[in-house]
Design a protein around this motif. Structure first.
Motif, PDB file in Angstrom:
ATOM      1  N   GLU A  59      -5.516  13.957 -14.633  1.00  0.00           N
ATOM      2  CA  GLU A  59      -6.873  14.104 -14.133  1.00  0.00           C
ATOM      3  C   GLU A  59      -7.578  12.750 -14.020  1.00  0.00           C
ATOM      4  N   GLN A  60      -7.217  11.871 -14.934  1.00  0.00           N
ATOM      5  CA  GLN A  60      -7.864  10.567 -15.010  1.00  0.00           C
ATOM      6  C   GLN A  60      -7.578   9.685 -13.798  1.00  0.00           C
ATOM      7  N   ARG A  61      -6.321   9.705 -13.379  1.00  0.00           N
ATOM      8  CA  ARG A  61      -5.917   8.657 -12.449  1.00  0.00           C
ATOM      9  C   ARG A  61      -6.453   8.908 -11.035  1.00  0.00           C
ATOM     10  N   ARG A  62      -6.467   7.825 -10.281  1.00  0.00           N
ATOM     11  CA  ARG A  62      -6.935   7.942  -8.916  1.00  0.00           C
ATOM     12  C   ARG A  62      -5.728   7.908  -7.985  1.00  0.00           C
ATOM     13  N   ALA A  63      -5.526   8.995  -7.278  1.00  0.00           N
ATOM     14  CA  ALA A  63      -4.378   9.054  -6.377  1.00  0.00           C
ATOM     15  C   ALA A  63      -4.771   8.484  -5.017  1.00  0.00           C
ATOM     16  N   VAL A  64      -3.853   7.726  -4.450  1.00  0.00           N
ATOM     17  CA  VAL A  64      -4.041   7.282  -3.071  1.00  0.00           C
ATOM     18  C   VAL A  64      -3.395   8.334  -2.192  1.00  0.00           C
ATOM     19  N   VAL A  65      -4.203   9.116  -1.508  1.00  0.00           N
ATOM     20  CA  VAL A  65      -3.631  10.179  -0.686  1.00  0.00           C
ATOM     21  C   VAL A  65      -3.521   9.686   0.746  1.00  0.00           C
ATOM     22  N   LEU A  66      -2.307   9.728   1.253  1.00  0.00           N
ATOM     23  CA  LEU A  66      -2.100   9.298   2.633  1.00  0.00           C
ATOM     24  C   LEU A  66      -2.448  10.436   3.575  1.00  0.00           C
ATOM     25  N   THR A  67      -3.018  10.092   4.697  1.00  0.00           N
ATOM     26  CA  THR A  67      -3.309  11.112   5.699  1.00  0.00           C
ATOM     27  C   THR A  67      -2.302  10.985   6.838  1.00  0.00           C
TER      28      THR A  67
ATOM     29  N   PRO B 237       0.816  -1.230   0.000  1.00  0.00           N
ATOM     30  CA  PRO B 237       0.000   0.000   0.000  1.00  0.00           C
ATOM     31  C   PRO B 237       0.838   1.263   0.000  1.00  0.00           C
ATOM     32  N   TYR B 238       1.986   1.231   0.689  1.00  0.00           N
ATOM     33  CA  TYR B 238       2.807   2.440   0.738  1.00  0.00           C
ATOM     34  C   TYR B 238       3.399   2.745  -0.626  1.00  0.00           C
TER      35      TYR B 238
END
Lengths: 319, 542
Positions: free
Chosen positions: B459-467, B441-442
């Motif tokens: 714009e298309q892609r889905r970013a995994v934003v870490l909190t 996941p990291y």
């Protein structure tokens, strides 16, 4: 023919002329000019008028001290009959005695000229002694850390907390006062500031990557200490030495003033002031001229020290 | 799954030998203080039994106690070296011999002193600064005390040797067992392994107190990492700043002493080398530093900087030949060889980095750690340095450990890539695999943060934003270090168990329960959409 790398490897962003590069790179063409740090320091130092004045003064002092025998108009130890008035008082400046005479009828100018010897010998030797001790201890404390550092730096703290005049006086009164004893005692008393300075510098330098690089290339500790760290300490060493000489000259004057310095009849500035003090109303020149000599010497060394500090570290300059 | 997975952790450290060695060392220390106590008790007992004004015994008592304390003290280095398992045999023996000589000297001195007292009882005692003994009975008592103390202390020294011999023997058994285990780890890699890192730990102590300095914690910069560097490859090491990349590089070269673990270079354990042998071994391991301004000694000329490795390794003692070699090296890295009498400050950043490379190459290394060699350079020069590094690699068959935080640069230069997070390696795989199908996941979050130079795709892609923030390495989270920020963390598993770095498929290593644990084989190559997987796990649990 020399190996030439592909275009994009030569120089940063320059268009490469292969012919020219080949010519420049060949072993036949001369080495490219370079500027060393020393040249830049010299250039910056030359611009500092005060420091230059100080340097000239020091050079004159050294010449005077070395050639005292030929420069001095009289023997500093001879007590001239013409050097005293009928009442037994010292005479003021005259054609014969340029700066007058002291209470025993000796020529003041000659005594001041010979006194420069004592001051400079002590200033330079005692400081050199303190310097060697301070640099060695500071390097060891900063480089090896651990218990070596604790031992040396705590010893430094103790020395600094101790009143140094008292310490020196105690040492000298146990030993026999004399020129070389004075050198050793002043050296022992004054190694602490240099140790602290060097220790601090080493602490910051040893963390730089070039020390790691040296270790990685296979340098021994000794080589790293003396070939890599010591050259970086030249600036603080020179600066603090020249400032330290001023302090040391003063220290010697103080010790001589209280009678623990060079023993009479050898002339020394501090001792001359102390001898002339009872007569300062009737014969002020006895105090003024040696005092001026001390002031001038200390000022000269301080000016040179300040100038060197600015020359070595132009960023710290405040003008 | 777990049957075929490989695990690089070092196991089989001969627990029995370890236990015996430690028990003997501690036993030695305990015995020392028992002897000290017995001697003290005996001496004070005798003192009380004599009904005299006692002050003149105190000197002798102090001397006796001082001697036994002196001998007891030496056990501290023994126990200390036992704990760190570093220099037991040599140092411990040297310290023991010095201490024993001191102790025997003090003891013999005291015996002689008391004998002297006896013969000079009459008038001579008055000459002493203090009156040690008044009567023959006093002298007798003193003699008893001193003799008893000597017998006790020397007896203890014999016992101490009797304990130290098995301790030393078991230490060597323990150490070679560890070395063998580490070597097995290398064999379990491939024959291609050049550098094997096993369970490497670098902890920086946090201390407190001025006089009695004690450790109150540790920054775990590197916390048990294992990987192999293969011959001729470039292994990229990426991670955000502060995750321990550079520390790893330095610990591998033993510029920093590792707190634990092993580095094996061609099967030889670097942890056991020091002094001359370490320097000799480091000839084939070099480093290119991050900051080209700090890594060159400003007071040395180019000829001295690049020629120094040749000089200290006595490869080229003649000054003239050394200069020839320096010229060659400078040409090799694309610098004018006629600049060799210049100082580093007369060069630009890129040129300085080339000087650093020339220095590293001077002694023909096989393994080069590149510690962010381009991050301090202008963008326009980075490509040149990268190309130079690549060219030198093919020319000399170098192996690189390339440390960087720039993912695209690492992708460009590396064959395999390892991703670090908070002192641990979370994923290691071949370049295209890691960038194409990241499993951890990291890694997925990290890659999704790389900007794509195409607005439409961006714009298309889905970013995994870490909190949240990266936790402090002084107090890392329990279990998986990543679990507080992981979007798919499993409660009761990820925050409890430490996921080992396992080979989940040939050449692809990952440290994540979701991937490696037989109970949670959710994330697989090809179905690496993290959010969905996590959701699936949740549903499955329901």
């Amino acid at each position: 023919m020399a190996y030439l790398p592909p275009h994009d490897m030569v120089a940063d962003g320059e268009v490469v002329d292969l012919e020219k590069t080949r010519a420049d790179w060949s072993a036949d063409s001369p080495l490219v000019e370079h500027r060393s740090t020393w040249n830049e320091v010299r250039l910056r130092f030359r611009k500092d008028k005060f420091a230059l004045a100080g340097l000239v003064t020091i050079v004159v002092l050294v010449i005077v001290a070395v050639f005292a025998k030929w420069i001095a108009p009289h023997n500093p130890l001879t007590q001239y009959d013409s050097g005293l008035t009928m009442d037994g008082m010292p005479v003021g400046s005259s054609r014969h005695f340029w700066l007058g005479t002291d209470t025993l009828g000796r020529d003041l100018l000659s005594r001041i000229i010979y006194g420069a010897r004592v001051s400079l010998v002590i200033g330079i030797c005692a400081n050199g002694f303190a310097l060697v001790l301070g640099v060695i201890f500071g390097l060891m404390a900063g480089f090896f850390r651990g218990w070596v550092e604790t031992l040396i730096m705590r010893a430094t703290d103790v020395m600094m907390a101790f009143p140094i005049y008292l310490f020196a006086m105690a040492l000298i009164s146990v030993l026999k006062p004399g020129l070389w004893i004075l050198v050793v005692v002043i050296g022992i008393v004054y190694w602490t500031p240099m140790t602290r300075v060097i220790h601090g510098e080493v602490l910051s330098i040893r963390e730089k990557e070039f020390v790691d690089a040296a270790r990685l290339t296979g340098c021994t500790n000794r080589r790293i200490l003396f070939r890599h760290l010591l050259p970086h300490l030249v600036a603080p060493i020179i600066v603090y030495t020249s400032l330290g000489i001023a302090t040391t000259v003063l220290f010697e004057a103080v010790l001589s003033y209280i009678g623990l310095g060079v023993q009479p009849p050898t002339p020394s500035w501090g001792q001359m002031i102390s001898d002339g003090q009872p007569y300062y109303l009737s014969a002020p020149h006895l105090v003024i001229y040696p005092g001026l000599a001390i002031t001038l010497t200390v000022l000269a060394f301080n000016l040179v020290g300040d100038g060197l500090r600015d020359a070595f570290d132009p960023q710290q300059r405040r003008r | 799954m777990s049957g075929e997975t490989k695990d690089l952790r070092v196991t089989g450290e001969a627990p029995l030998a370890k236990r015996v060695a430690l028990i003997c060392s501690w036993g030695n220390a305990a015995l020392a203080f028992v002897v000290l106590a017995v001697v003290a008790a005996f001496a004070f007992g005798l003192k009380r039994s004599v009904d005299t004004p006692v002050s003149h015994y105190d000197v002798v008592l102090l001397a006796v106690l001082f001697e036994s304390a002196l001998l007891a003290l030496w056990t501290t280095p023994v126990v200390g070296s036992a704990q760190s398992m570093k220099f037991f045999p040599r140092r411990a023996w040297i310290v023991f011999c010095i201490w024993a000589l001191l102790g025997v000297g003090v003891g013999v001195g005291m015996l002689f002193a008391v004998h002297g007292l006896q013969s000079s009882l009459g008038s001579a005692t008055a000459a002493l600064p203090f009156r040690l003994a008044r009567t023959t009975a006093d002298v007798q008592n003193l003699h008893h005390i001193v003799t008893a103390a000597q017998v006790g202390v020397w007896l203890w020294m014999l016992l101490s040797v009797a304990l130290l011999v098995p301790a030393a023997l078991q230490f060597s058994v323990w150490r070679s067992a560890v070395a063998r285990a580490a070597a097995r780890g290398v064999e379990s890699g491939t024959e291609q392994t050049l550098v094997a890192v096993r369970d490497l730990k670098v902890h920086f102590p946090i201390t407190s107190g001025v006089v009695f300095r004690h450790q109150i914690g540790a920054v775990r910069a590197v916390d048990g990492i294992s990987f192999d560097v293969l011959r001729g490859e470039t292994l990229g090491l990426v991670g955000e700043s502060g995750c321990g990349k550079s520390t790893t590089g330095r610990a591998i070269l033993h510029l920093l002493a590792p707190t634990g673990g092993h580095v094996l270079y061609e099967g030889a354990n670097l942890a056991r080398l020091r002094g001359r042998r370490l320097r000799a071994r480091r000839r084939s391991m070099q480093m290119i530093f991050q900051d080209p301004y700090a890594s060159l000694n400003a007071r040395m000329t180019l000829a001295d900087i690049v020629g120094e490795p040749l000089l200290v390794h006595k490869l080229q003692p003649s000054r003239k030949l050394r200069q020839e070699r320096v010229r060659e090296l400078l040409q090799l890295v694309g610098l004018n060889p006629n600049t060799l009498n210049r100082y580093p400050h007369e060069f630009s950043g890129g040129q300085r980095q080339r000087i650093g490379i020339a220095r590293a190459l001077a002694i023909d290394p096989k393994f080069v750690v590149c510690d962010e060699p381009i991050s301090a350079l202008d963008v326009s020069i980075r490509a040149q340095i990268i190309n130079l590094l690549k060219e030198l690699q093919t020319k000399f068959g170098l192996t690189y450990l390339f440390i960087a935080h720039d993912l695209s640069v690492v992708r460009h230069i590396s064959d395999r890539v390892a991703v670090m997070y908070l002192g641990r390696i979370v994923e290691l795989a071949a370049n295209e695999v890691l960038y194409g199908e990241p499993m951890h996941p990291y890694t997925q979050a990290l890659l999704s943060a790389v900007p794509i130079p195409d607005p439409a795709a961006e714009e298309q892609r889905r970013a995994v934003v870490l909190t949240g923030d990266v936790p402090s390495p002084a107090d890392p989270p329990s279990g998986c270090h990543f679990h507080p920020r992981c979007p798919a963390a499993l409660e009761g598993k990820c925050d409890v168990d430490d996921p080992p770095l396992l080979e989940v498929r040939p050449g692809h290593w990952a440290a994540c329960h979701l991937i490696t644990s037989a109970d949670f084989p959710q994330i697989r190559a090809g179905e690496n959409d993290l959010a969905e997987t996590a959701a699936g796990t949740q549903r499955g649990d329901d």
